[in-house]
Scaffold this active site. Structure first.
Site, PDB file in Angstrom:
ATOM      1  CD  GLU A 123     -10.223   3.248   0.664  1.00  0.00           C
ATOM      2  OE1 GLU A 123      -9.396   2.427   0.200  1.00  0.00           O
ATOM      3  OE2 GLU A 123     -10.178   4.462   0.403  1.00  0.00           O
ATOM      4  CB  SER A 154      -0.121  -8.261  -1.246  1.00  0.00           C
ATOM      5  OG  SER A 154      -0.999  -9.016  -0.425  1.00  0.00           O
ATOM      6  CE  LYS A 188      -4.116  -1.969   0.216  1.00  0.00           C
ATOM      7  NZ  LYS A 188      -5.100  -1.839  -0.887  1.00  0.00           N
TER       8      LYS A 188
END
Length: 406
Positions: A117, A391, A95
């Protein structure tokens, strides 16, 4: 490598029929400003240099491409398995790649406040991190259910100065957090930038977030060529909104490499497999596949992985599904939990529950090659090469998995 034939839009944010801008009129000037700023920034050498410096010196890129040899044996020595270690980024997931890019854009636009969010909390943590880095006010919306199951990430966000707002409407998970973040953004467009965490939302977000995450695929391609002197036979990534998957796919989409996107099959409580089970519709400003009733009402999603607990998916994934370039399938909660434990005990790497879906699917395609991996039947083929995109890390998921010290 030319990926323009697939990784592009028609100028209005469409990937085939998917994408677009289904938003209130009040948001159009804001989206147009963002698109102009992004178009100018990606042509600006100073922007590229600043972002590259942050990715290297702040986030720790490049992330390693690690060969998991004990996992290979566990999978019957059917392939050479590499893990793209996005879990080793600062903040523990992919991210941060997108958040660093978007915070630089927010500064260029003169915004003083950021909203975001989050589901699993990794995007919220990354957003809080970059806001602390540049000194901008940060508000993160998070479903009440997710706040309970991802409490460590809530504490991390608070520590870095972010306001974490619990969302108590709907299923109290990622979809509802996204809706609340959009409401906030609409109310404060003059001062606020919305850092969307995935390749969802209205144009230009899907293409822009994809471009910020493409560093994963660029690195993985260079790394596998350096290690094996050839491209992989398959690349596997989990898909919720789909940013980690689109990021690594971008490095291989123009090559003869099988690409697999793994959705959350969930349990008897429901699923989040929008591409496998959904139909095209509009959600959060974009036209894409989503879980919905015959009347067009959104069906609540479910996954043991909070970051995959979303009833929609990015429009580019919808296009890649329809064109057949990517094979999308699903893994259920139990399979993901088994893969979570396996990698932890075999390699000393605790994966995020989201990434565990991709790991579980890797084992599936190696044990059932004819069903979902016809590439394994190539004449004279050497032992296959498979890359799994790891990830994120699973520290956040310890309470959710019930793991203890026994």
């Amino acid at each position: 490598m030319n990926t323009n034939s697939i990784f592009s839009t028609d100028g209005t944010g469409r990937f085939g029929p998917y994408g677009g801008q289904f938003v209130p009129e009040t948001l159009m000037p804001c989206l147009q400003e963002l698109e102009r700023t992004w178009d100018a920034a990606r042509q600006d050498p100073a922007f590229k240099t600043e972002l590259a410096s942050l990715l290297a010196d702040y986030s720790g890129r490049p992330t390693p491409l690690y060969r998991a040899q004990r996992l290979e044996k566990h999978c019957g020595d059917a392939a050479r398995i590499y893990l793209k270690r996005e879990d080793l980024n600062h903040t523990g997931a992919h991210k941060i790649n997108n958040c660093l890019g978007q915070i630089l854009l927010a500064k260029r636009m003169g915004k003083s406040r950021i909203v975001a969010e989050t589901g699993a909390g990794q995007h919220g943590v990354a957003t809080a991190t970059v806001c602390a880095l540049v000194g901008l006010e940060c508000t993160v919306y998070m479903g009440e259910v997710d706040m309970k199951r991802q409490a460590p990430n809530v504490r991390r966000m608070h520590l870095m100065g972010a306001a974490v707002i619990p969302v108590t409407s709907g299923a109290r998970t990622l979809k509802d957090a996204s809706s609340e973040a959009i409401r906030d953004w609409v109310t404060h467009v003059a001062t606020t930038h919305y850092i969307i965490g995935s390749v969802v939302g209205p144009h230009p977000y899907p293409a822009m977030v994809r471009d910020f995450q493409a560093v994963i695929g660029t690195e993985a391609r260079q790394q596998i060529l350096a290690k094996e002197d050839r491209l992989p036979d398959a690349v596997i990534a989990c898909v919720g909104g789909g940013s980690n998957a689109i990021g690594i796919f971008s490095g291989f989409v123009a090559d003869e490499v099988a690409l697999y996107g793994v959705e959350a099959g969930g349990s008897q409580a429901g699923s989040s497999a929008a591409l496998s089970l959904g139909e095209p519709g509009v959600l959060h400003g974009s036209f894409s596949y989503l879980l919905q009733t015959q009347d067009g009402q959104v069906i609540p999603a479910h996954s043991v992985a909070a970051g995959l607990d979303y009833p929609g998916v990015g429009p580019e994934h919808s296009h890649l599904k329809d064109t057949g370039r990517v094979c999308y399938d699903s893994v259920n909660d139990d399979e993901a939990l088994t893969a979570f434990a396996d990698l932890s005990r075999l390699e000393g790497i605790i994966p995020a529950l989201e990434s565990s879906h991709a790991l579980a699917y890797c084992r599936r395609i190696l044990s059932q090659p004819t069903a979902v991996a016809p590439w394994r039947k190539k004449p004279g083929m050497k032992k296959p090469l498979v890359i799994v995109n790891l990830s994120g890390r699973g520290d956040k998921d310890m309470a959710q998995t019930g793991e203890d010290d026994s």
